[in-house]
Scaffold this motif. Structure first.
Motif, PDB file in Angstrom:
ATOM      1  N   ASP A  59       0.812  -1.216   0.000  1.00 20.13           N
ATOM      2  CA  ASP A  59       0.000   0.000   0.000  1.00 20.13           C
ATOM      3  C   ASP A  59       0.848   1.271   0.000  1.00 20.13           C
ATOM      4  O   ASP A  59       0.366   2.348   0.336  1.00 20.13           O
ATOM      5  CB  ASP A  59      -0.961   0.006   1.191  1.00 20.13           C
ATOM      6  N   LYS A  60       2.087   1.162  -0.420  1.00 21.81           N
ATOM      7  CA  LYS A  60       2.982   2.324  -0.438  1.00 21.81           C
ATOM      8  C   LYS A  60       2.556   3.362  -1.472  1.00 21.81           C
ATOM      9  O   LYS A  60       2.744   4.560  -1.278  1.00 21.81           O
ATOM     10  CB  LYS A  60       4.416   1.879  -0.720  1.00 21.81           C
ATOM     11  N   LEU A  61       2.005   2.904  -2.598  1.00 22.48           N
ATOM     12  CA  LEU A  61       1.697   3.811  -3.696  1.00 22.48           C
ATOM     13  C   LEU A  61       0.220   4.152  -3.816  1.00 22.48           C
ATOM     14  O   LEU A  61      -0.138   5.291  -4.121  1.00 22.48           O
ATOM     15  CB  LEU A  61       2.189   3.219  -5.024  1.00 22.48           C
ATOM     16  N   ILE A  62      -0.646   3.169  -3.614  1.00 21.97           N
ATOM     17  CA  ILE A  62      -2.063   3.381  -3.912  1.00 21.97           C
ATOM     18  C   ILE A  62      -2.922   2.375  -3.159  1.00 21.97           C
ATOM     19  O   ILE A  62      -2.460   1.271  -2.812  1.00 21.97           O
ATOM     20  CB  ILE A  62      -2.325   3.247  -5.435  1.00 21.97           C
ATOM     21  N   TRP A 210      -0.062   6.828 -20.602  1.00 25.94           N
ATOM     22  CA  TRP A 210      -1.002   6.842 -19.502  1.00 25.94           C
ATOM     23  C   TRP A 210      -1.867   8.094 -19.548  1.00 25.94           C
ATOM     24  O   TRP A 210      -1.450   9.168 -19.109  1.00 25.94           O
ATOM     25  CB  TRP A 210      -0.220   6.737 -18.195  1.00 25.94           C
ATOM     26  N   TRP A 211      -3.098   7.928 -20.078  1.00 31.04           N
ATOM     27  CA  TRP A 211      -4.059   9.035 -20.110  1.00 31.04           C
ATOM     28  C   TRP A 211      -5.163   8.742 -19.103  1.00 31.04           C
ATOM     29  O   TRP A 211      -6.028   7.895 -19.337  1.00 31.04           O
ATOM     30  CB  TRP A 211      -4.666   9.215 -21.492  1.00 31.04           C
ATOM     31  N   PRO A 212      -5.157   9.428 -17.966  1.00 33.27           N
ATOM     32  CA  PRO A 212      -6.239   9.227 -16.997  1.00 33.27           C
ATOM     33  C   PRO A 212      -7.540   9.848 -17.488  1.00 33.27           C
ATOM     34  O   PRO A 212      -7.554  10.627 -18.445  1.00 33.27           O
ATOM     35  CB  PRO A 212      -5.723   9.962 -15.749  1.00 33.27           C
ATOM     36  N   SER A 213      -8.622   9.520 -16.813  1.00 34.00           N
ATOM     37  CA  SER A 213      -9.872  10.238 -17.060  1.00 34.00           C
ATOM     38  C   SER A 213      -9.686  11.667 -16.546  1.00 34.00           C
ATOM     39  O   SER A 213      -8.813  11.933 -15.712  1.00 34.00           O
ATOM     40  CB  SER A 213     -11.023   9.554 -16.313  1.00 34.00           C
ATOM     41  N   PRO A 214     -10.466  12.634 -17.033  1.00 33.94           N
ATOM     42  CA  PRO A 214     -10.266  14.036 -16.618  1.00 33.94           C
ATOM     43  C   PRO A 214     -10.300  14.249 -15.110  1.00 33.94           C
ATOM     44  O   PRO A 214      -9.477  14.974 -14.560  1.00 33.94           O
ATOM     45  CB  PRO A 214     -11.418  14.769 -17.315  1.00 33.94           C
ATOM     46  N   GLU A 215     -11.234  13.588 -14.422  1.00 36.75           N
ATOM     47  CA  GLU A 215     -11.349  13.809 -12.980  1.00 36.75           C
ATOM     48  C   GLU A 215     -10.170  13.193 -12.216  1.00 36.75           C
ATOM     49  O   GLU A 215      -9.655  13.776 -11.253  1.00 36.75           O
ATOM     50  CB  GLU A 215     -12.687  13.279 -12.448  1.00 36.75           C
ATOM     51  N   LYS A 216      -9.700  12.010 -12.665  1.00 33.21           N
ATOM     52  CA  LYS A 216      -8.540  11.395 -12.025  1.00 33.21           C
ATOM     53  C   LYS A 216      -7.265  12.176 -12.347  1.00 33.21           C
ATOM     54  O   LYS A 216      -6.353  12.270 -11.516  1.00 33.21           O
ATOM     55  CB  LYS A 216      -8.394   9.947 -12.484  1.00 33.21           C
ATOM     56  N   PHE A 217      -7.190  12.705 -13.542  1.00 29.53           N
ATOM     57  CA  PHE A 217      -6.033  13.515 -13.953  1.00 29.53           C
ATOM     58  C   PHE A 217      -5.896  14.709 -13.007  1.00 29.53           C
ATOM     59  O   PHE A 217      -4.807  15.002 -12.492  1.00 29.53           O
ATOM     60  CB  PHE A 217      -6.247  13.974 -15.398  1.00 29.53           C
ATOM     61  N   LYS A 218      -6.997  15.390 -12.769  1.00 22.46           N
ATOM     62  CA  LYS A 218      -6.993  16.563 -11.889  1.00 22.46           C
ATOM     63  C   LYS A 218      -6.623  16.165 -10.463  1.00 22.46           C
ATOM     64  O   LYS A 218      -5.838  16.856  -9.791  1.00 22.46           O
ATOM     65  CB  LYS A 218      -8.373  17.220 -11.917  1.00 22.46           C
ATOM     66  N   GLU A 219      -7.149  15.042 -10.010  1.00 25.33           N
ATOM     67  CA  GLU A 219      -6.900  14.589  -8.631  1.00 25.33           C
ATOM     68  C   GLU A 219      -5.452  14.148  -8.418  1.00 25.33           C
ATOM     69  O   GLU A 219      -4.796  14.541  -7.447  1.00 25.33           O
ATOM     70  CB  GLU A 219      -7.846  13.426  -8.299  1.00 25.33           C
ATOM     71  N   PHE A 220      -4.926  13.325  -9.328  1.00 25.15           N
ATOM     72  CA  PHE A 220      -3.633  12.685  -9.084  1.00 25.15           C
ATOM     73  C   PHE A 220      -2.445  13.600  -9.366  1.00 25.15           C
ATOM     74  O   PHE A 220      -1.358  13.358  -8.835  1.00 25.15           O
ATOM     75  CB  PHE A 220      -3.536  11.380  -9.871  1.00 25.15           C
ATOM     76  N   THR A 221      -2.622  14.640 -10.189  1.00 23.80           N
ATOM     77  CA  THR A 221      -1.494  15.551 -10.410  1.00 23.80           C
ATOM     78  C   THR A 221      -1.185  16.375  -9.157  1.00 23.80           C
ATOM     79  O   THR A 221      -0.131  17.019  -9.088  1.00 23.80           O
ATOM     80  CB  THR A 221      -1.771  16.516 -11.582  1.00 23.80           C
ATOM     81  N   LYS A 222      -2.051  16.316  -8.186  1.00 21.69           N
ATOM     82  CA  LYS A 222      -1.811  17.022  -6.917  1.00 21.69           C
ATOM     83  C   LYS A 222      -1.108  16.127  -5.891  1.00 21.69           C
ATOM     84  O   LYS A 222      -0.777  16.583  -4.797  1.00 21.69           O
ATOM     85  CB  LYS A 222      -3.146  17.517  -6.339  1.00 21.69           C
ATOM     86  N   LYS A 223      -0.903  14.856  -6.237  1.00 19.36           N
ATOM     87  CA  LYS A 223      -0.326  13.900  -5.299  1.00 19.36           C
ATOM     88  C   LYS A 223       1.187  13.774  -5.490  1.00 19.36           C
ATOM     89  O   LYS A 223       1.704  13.969  -6.592  1.00 19.36           O
ATOM     90  CB  LYS A 223      -0.974  12.521  -5.466  1.00 19.36           C
ATOM     91  N   THR A 224       1.884  13.407  -4.416  1.00 16.98           N
ATOM     92  CA  THR A 224       3.307  13.094  -4.465  1.00 16.98           C
ATOM     93  C   THR A 224       3.491  11.675  -3.947  1.00 16.98           C
ATOM     94  O   THR A 224       2.915  11.312  -2.914  1.00 16.98           O
ATOM     95  CB  THR A 224       4.122  14.073  -3.601  1.00 16.98           C
ATOM     96  N   PHE A 225       4.271  10.885  -4.665  1.00 17.94           N
ATOM     97  CA  PHE A 225       4.417   9.478  -4.346  1.00 17.94           C
ATOM     98  C   PHE A 225       5.836   9.150  -3.889  1.00 17.94           C
ATOM     99  O   PHE A 225       6.800   9.764  -4.349  1.00 17.94           O
ATOM    100  CB  PHE A 225       4.033   8.629  -5.566  1.00 17.94           C
ATOM    101  N   PRO A 226       5.968   8.178  -2.980  1.00 13.75           N
ATOM    102  CA  PRO A 226       7.305   7.812  -2.497  1.00 13.75           C
ATOM    103  C   PRO A 226       8.155   7.214  -3.609  1.00 13.75           C
ATOM    104  O   PRO A 226       7.654   6.469  -4.451  1.00 13.75           O
ATOM    105  CB  PRO A 226       7.019   6.784  -1.395  1.00 13.75           C
TER     106      PRO A 226
END
Length: 555
Positions: A59-62, A210-226
């Motif tokens: 569960d480190k990434l998602i 990797w083309w996310p859906s528009p809503e996931k694109f907006k959500e995940f570009t705000k995240k930082t991953f280890p």
């Protein structure tokens, strides 16, 4: 653009109307109670989904709660692997239960032997109603399915084209949602409910680009991953094949296709360093375009209005900061861009798998349905600085596998036996009590599913990768893998051996082939590898034949 949208909508409506008409014609049949007690089979497969990006494994990434449901309510395999870590060959092995040198699909270019019998054909002949929705990756008319709707080749995330038994069509929307819509519709409306079913629900996600859906694109570009600990690893402890592969995130991941940097931005900046060759290709109109333009060009105006603000913000940041960053900072930025888009695609897929699992529960079908989740192989998520797959090393070689079978599999168990995608066809047939073809090369996993581990005799698996010279330049190699050791022979333009002690060196960073302490292990494994090649009908003569065939294809 509005005219094209209208046409696409009409096509979608016509397909739905066709489905409803078909449903009406068979209404009396569908109202019958299925008296065939054999289990239904729901085979869910993604494309390039790393086990590291499933929270049942880590569960480190998602978090992937819906995929995890299958593991929590069934069995999770921790040593599942593939015979050849590349998309089309893996799928051919799954369909036939045979290694790729037998079914002909050794790489994405060589043709599949269409005389091979696939397990959907056997299920259909045995009285199952069958269907396939999503990504097959080779062939335009899959055998053994009553209904199909497949992506041509790699397919597209945005407004995808589909091949159906009624002809080709383009559907407006996001590919993961569309594949799920049609899968649920078939389960609910059009399948023959007087028969057990075998459905292949095959996602394009999370394959590159990797083309996310528009809503996931907006959500995940705000995240930082280890970051993985080995992000800046130089593979010093491995052989030369790992040093010449072209799959480094900084050096080989493209700016447009992968990172969503517009070609206009690159041009305005006067080029960027390090230079990465843009992936140009012709469209249906014969015009060559870069990867960003070609893929994003499928979006309509309404969709672009949702995507553009995020893409613009990425490009503004890139133009402002990239010129002043050092290589380590650039690597870290590209890794985050990679993870944001890759994991956003995974998240959409998990949501949609949840929709299908919910339907099974609500309809009562879950009680007698075997649900399988897997990927066509593993994938690198920045380990050793890499993306992609192909190698016999763990991140590429291992694949997620979990199976739920109510009243047969004890919920929440794990298994570490050496199992392969080679085994899937025989497992499904065995579970359905269908006679097994004698020429399949896998082993049924049913004893392991039922906790009868003492009946499992396999101690080692065989692997063979052929796609060289080609994209990513991973050299040809074959090998043997046990729970403790991994021995690989890299050949064609080199002749090198690598041995890893999987217990002492789980990350496979130190090649101990030349270590005197492992001399007896090398001798033993070489003997067993030779026996496996004989068992699976592989040989140096076949290696040479496929090398020559590959050369002719290149000419």
């Amino acid at each position: 653009m509005k005219k094209n949208n209208l046409l696409r909508s009409l096509v979608y409506i016509s397909l739905c109307v066709s489905t409803l008409v078909s449903c009406k014609k068979n209404e009396s049949l569908h109202n019958k109670k299925n008296t065939d007690s054999r289990p239904n089979i729901l085979f869910i497969m993604s494309d390039d989904h790393a086990y590291q990006a499933i929270s049942a494994y880590s569960d480190k990434l998602i978090q992937t709660p819906n995929i995890d449901r299958i593991a929590n309510e069934g069995i999770l395999f921790t040593n599942a692997c593939v015979t050849n870590s590349i998309c089309a060959p893996s799928r051919a092995t799954i369909l036939t239960g045979k290694h790729t040198h037998i079914n002909g699909k050794i790489d994405n270019r060589m043709p599949f032997d269409t005389n091979q019998v696939t397990f959907p054909q056997i299920f259909q002949k045995a009285g199952y109603t069958t269907a396939m929705f999503g990504k097959l990756h080779f062939g335009n008319s899959p055998k053994g399915v009553d209904e199909f709707m497949i992506l041509p080749g790699q397919g597209s995330y945005i407004n995808p084209d589909f091949i159906t038994s009624k002809g080709d069509t383009t559907i407006t929307g996001y590919v993961t949602d569309i594949i799920t819509d049609f899968s649920i519709n078939w389960l609910d409306k059009t399948r023959d409910k007087d028969k057990p079913f075998m459905m292949m629900y095959l996602h394009k996600a999370p394959h590159r680009p990797w083309w996310p859906s528009p809503e996931k694109f907006k959500e995940f570009t705000k995240k930082t991953f280890p970051e993985p600990a080995s992000l800046f690893d130089n593979n010093e402890g491995r052989g030369s094949a790992s040093k010449t592969a072209q799959m480094n995130i900084l050096q080989h991941m493209t700016y447009g296709l992968d990172c969503k940097i517009r070609p206009e931005t690159i041009k305005e900046m006067g080029g960027v360093k390090p230079h990465v060759r843009a992936m140009m290709a012709k469209g249906k109109d014969g015009i060559r375009r870069d990867g960003f333009t070609r893929k994003y060009g499928r979006a309509n105006d309404e969709q672009k209005a949702l995507y553009d603000p995020v893409i613009d913000s990425i490009n503004i940041w890139f133009k402002t900061y990239w010129p002043t960053m050092n290589d380590q900072e650039k690597m870290r930025w590209k890794y985050q861009r990679y993870m944001q888009d890759y994991l956003a695609c995974v998240s959409s897929m998990d949501d949609n798998i949840g929709r299908v699992l919910d339907y099974l529960d609500e309809s009562g079908l879950a009680k007698n349905t075997i649900v399988v989740y897997t990927s066509d192989q593993g994938f690198y998520l920045g380990e050793y600085g890499w993306f992609d797959k192909r190698f016999i090393y763990n991140e590429s070689f291992k694949t997620p596998l979990m199976i739920r079978w109510p009243n047969e599999i004890k919920p929440g168990i794990t298994n570490d036996e050496m199992v392969q995608n080679l085994d899937f066809a025989q497992t499904f047939l065995d579970a359905a009590k269908i006679e097994l073809p004698t020429d399949m090369q896998g082993e049924s996993l049913v004893p392991l599913l039922k906790g009868e581990n003492n009946k499992w005799k396999r101690k080692a698996v065989y692997y063979h990768y052929y796609d060289f010279p080609a994209a990513h330049m991973v050299k040809r190699h074959y090998g043997i893998v046990t729970k403790q050791y991994k021995l690989a022979h890299f050949y064609y333009d080199i002749d090198e051996w690598e041995l890893y002690d999987r217990k002492k060196d789980p990350n496979e960073t130190k090649n101990v082939y030349h270590d005197p302490a492992y001399a007896s292990i090398v001798s033993k494994l070489k003997k067993e590898l030779k026996e496996l090649r004989i068992k699976y009908k592989d040989s140096p003569e076949l290696d040479s034949m496929y090398i020559e065939m590959t050369k002719r294809k290149e000419l």
